[in-house]
Design an enzyme around this catalytic site. Structure first.
Site, PDB file in Angstrom:
ATOM      1  N   LYS A 125       0.727  -1.367  -0.141  1.00 18.70           N
ATOM      2  CA  LYS A 125      -0.004   0.176   0.036  1.00 18.70           C
ATOM      3  C   LYS A 125       0.985   1.163  -0.089  1.00 18.70           C
ATOM      4  O   LYS A 125       0.152   2.237  -0.434  1.00 18.70           O
ATOM      5  CB  LYS A 125      -0.939   0.066   1.341  1.00 18.70           C
ATOM      6  CG  LYS A 125      -1.967  -1.086   1.059  1.00 18.70           C
ATOM      7  CD  LYS A 125      -3.417  -0.859   2.028  1.00 18.70           C
ATOM      8  CE  LYS A 125      -4.185  -2.046   1.622  1.00 18.70           C
ATOM      9  NZ  LYS A 125      -3.953  -3.228   1.953  1.00 18.70           N
TER      10      LYS A 125
HETATM   11  C1  LIG Z   1      -4.721  -4.519   1.050  1.00 25.08           C
HETATM   12  C2  LIG Z   1      -3.741  -5.795   1.284  1.00 25.08           C
HETATM   13  C3  LIG Z   1      -4.181  -6.730   0.214  1.00 25.08           C
HETATM   14  C4  LIG Z   1      -5.370  -6.758  -0.686  1.00 25.08           C
HETATM   15  O1  LIG Z   1      -5.138  -5.671  -1.542  1.00 25.08           O
HETATM   16  P1  LIG Z   1      -6.498  -5.194  -2.601  1.00 25.08           P
HETATM   17  O2  LIG Z   1      -6.128  -4.269  -3.440  1.00 25.08           O
HETATM   18  O3  LIG Z   1      -7.501  -4.674  -1.493  1.00 25.08           O
HETATM   19  O4  LIG Z   1      -6.920  -6.263  -3.177  1.00 25.08           O
HETATM   20  C5  LIG Z   1      -3.505  -7.682   0.355  1.00 25.08           C
HETATM   21  N1  LIG Z   1      -2.517  -8.012   0.989  1.00 25.08           N
HETATM   22  C6  LIG Z   1      -1.865  -7.134   1.883  1.00 25.08           C
HETATM   23  C7  LIG Z   1      -0.656  -7.456   2.880  1.00 25.08           C
HETATM   24  C8  LIG Z   1      -2.584  -5.565   1.976  1.00 25.08           C
HETATM   25  O5  LIG Z   1      -2.366  -4.825   2.798  1.00 25.08           O
END
Ligand SMILES: *Cc1c(COP(=O)(O)O)cnc(C)c1O
Length: 463
Positions: A112
């Site tokens: 993220k």
């Molecule tokens: C947010 C997240 C996901 C999922 O990603 P999306 O874009 O919501 O599909 C997967 N793994 C981790 C570690 C995350 O923080």
């Protein structure tokens, strides 16, 4: 570049307005009016570019003249200077044609950061230009909060309030948020569950007076700029593995469908992606939809991969829009059906198109742990539980042995020490920039689950 809503009743907006708007006023999601595409020779010419240079090339057509070249360069450089690996998104090899793309070298150790380091700087830049201030408000069960705060910290035009359930996030996750003690960061430990936190946030966004008085903005994964930043690493990884002369497949640990949707956009832009594999945990609305044709909501089951514990996948609406030939009226009907019946069934053609591009697999906690253990024994590589869900799905679904498969490693193993210890019997060390996390001072306020109190808190602290 113009942006349109998937439901057809919100005004068309430019890039700047889309970044600040989040959700469209008709409840839909904004998508580009058309997807800019590159020719294969153009993509081949990107091979020598650094991550930052590549980001410039990929993002520019979506931004148009909303930012000058210098402005965009400054925002991208700042965002990726905060990463601890010079390659920004390095590949690691697990087997002959099997790779993971390490997306966890940013400040909060999860993918993220790619989007939120970019978005924080982008929004701040727009606010300075407009001489405006906003209140960033969000709820988190762990990961998103720290990445969002890390993107906003020190930017006084963005007073940032994150609610998390008191006593219900891991200590690493809590400390990643609460040790950011900048004046514009306000951590709220709510006496309640994650659902209570989300309820508060939803209620405040639905409160038109409060929302406009404080200029609330969301930095959740429906923000187009977040998707855009994530498109870059699909190109980057595929180019390292021989694209565009060779096709590559990707497997993506999926919750809200933001990350994998960025892979779909990369493919629309001309990148030869063979398959996109949707890896889910027990919260498998997407895997069920692909296999049965019915998209239907169930309760949330807690798993070892909490950032994928979701009831619905908001960004899936963006893909549905394309699967239904960008017919906004049909999509509005479909989503209204879903609101009423908590379920809808895809028609034959859209379902066939979905299956032509995507595979999906749900992986339970037992298989997740087994994968963490096997990969550690085979390669010495520690996987976090989200990445392990991905690797398990990649190994089960990937058919074409001659095509490289890349699983996105979405979090650093040290973010989930208990799961890693449970599966592999070793303790994953925090990287050096966070090694003193447990000695740092924390700052947060514990608040009762009481809307009036939380509103007061925001008004008193937003300055
Ligand atoms: C947010 C997240 C996901 C999922 O990603 P999306 O874009 O919501 O599909 C997967 N793994 C981790 C570690 C995350 O923080």
């Amino acid at each position: 570049m113009k942006y349109i809503s998937t439901r057809g009743h919100a005004p068309q907006l430019g890039f700047e307005e889309v970044v600040l708007a989040g959700l469209a006023s008709d409840g839909g999601l904004y998508v580009p009016e058309s997807i800019p595409a590159f020719s294969l020779p153009e993509i081949a010419s990107f091979a020598p570019l650094s991550y930052r240079e590549l980001a410039m090339r990929i993002m520019s057509p979506f931004i148009g003249d909303a930012l000058s070249k210098d402005e965009l360069t400054r925002i991208i450089d700042g965002a990726y200077d905060s990463f601890r690996h010079t390659a920004i998104a390095p590949l690691a090899q697990l087997d002959t044609n099997e790779w993971i793309l390490e997306l966890f070298h940013g400040p909060t150790l999860a993918f993220k950061d790619f989007a939120l380091q970019f978005l924080g700087r982008l929004v701040d830049h727009l606010l300075i230009r407009r001489d405006e201030r906003v209140v960033v408000l969000g709820a988190t069960s762990g990961d998103t909060g720290s990445a969002a705060l890390a993107g906003c910290r020190g930017r006084d035009r963005m007073q940032s309030f994150i609610l998390f359930p008191h006593g219900r996030v891991s200590e690493v996750q809590r400390r990643q948020m609460t040790t950011m003690t900048d004046a514009n960061i306000h951590n709220i430990a709510l006496e309640g569950t994650f659902d209570d936190c989300q309820d508060v946030v939803k209620t405040l966004f639905a409160d038109a007076e409060f929302r406009s008085k404080h200029h609330l903005v969301a930095v959740n994964s429906i923000n187009w700029a977040r998707i855009l930043a994530q498109v870059v690493y699909y190109f980057y990884a595929a180019l390292r593995l021989g694209a565009p002369a060779k096709a590559v497949s990707f497997c993506v640990p999926t919750g809200n469908f933001g990350d994998i949707f960025a892979g779909y956009i990369a493919r629309q832009m001309g990148l030869p992606i063979h398959r996109l594999i949707i890896a889910t945990n027990r919260n498998d609305i997407l895997a069920r939809c692909l296999h049965t044709g019915t998209y239907s909501m169930e309760g949330v089951t807690p798993t070892l991969s909490p950032s994928m514990d979701i009831q619905i996948s908001s960004n899936f609406e963006r893909l549905l829009f394309d699967l239904y030939g960008r017919d906004a009226a049909r999509l509005a009907t479909l989503m209204a059906d879903f609101r009423t019946h908590r379920s809808f069934t895809l028609e034959a053609q859209p379902l066939a198109d979905l299956r032509r591009l995507f595979d999906a697999l749900a992986v339970d906690d037992v298989a997740t742990q087994a994968t963490m253990r096997t990969v550690y024994e085979q390669t010495g590589q520690l996987l976090d539980p989200h990445t392990a869900v991905g690797v398990a799905a990649a190994r089960a679904c990937h058919q074409a042995a001659s095509v490289p498969i890349v699983t996105l490693a979405t979090a650093h193993p040290a973010k989930f020490p208990d799961a890693v210890r449970g599966a592999c019997r070793v303790h994953p060390a925090l990287p050096s920039h966070l090694s003193d996390l447990f000695e740092r001072a924390e700052r947060y306020d514990v608040l009762k689950h009481d809307l009036a109190l939380i509103k007061q808190f925001i008004e008193a602290h937003k300055q």
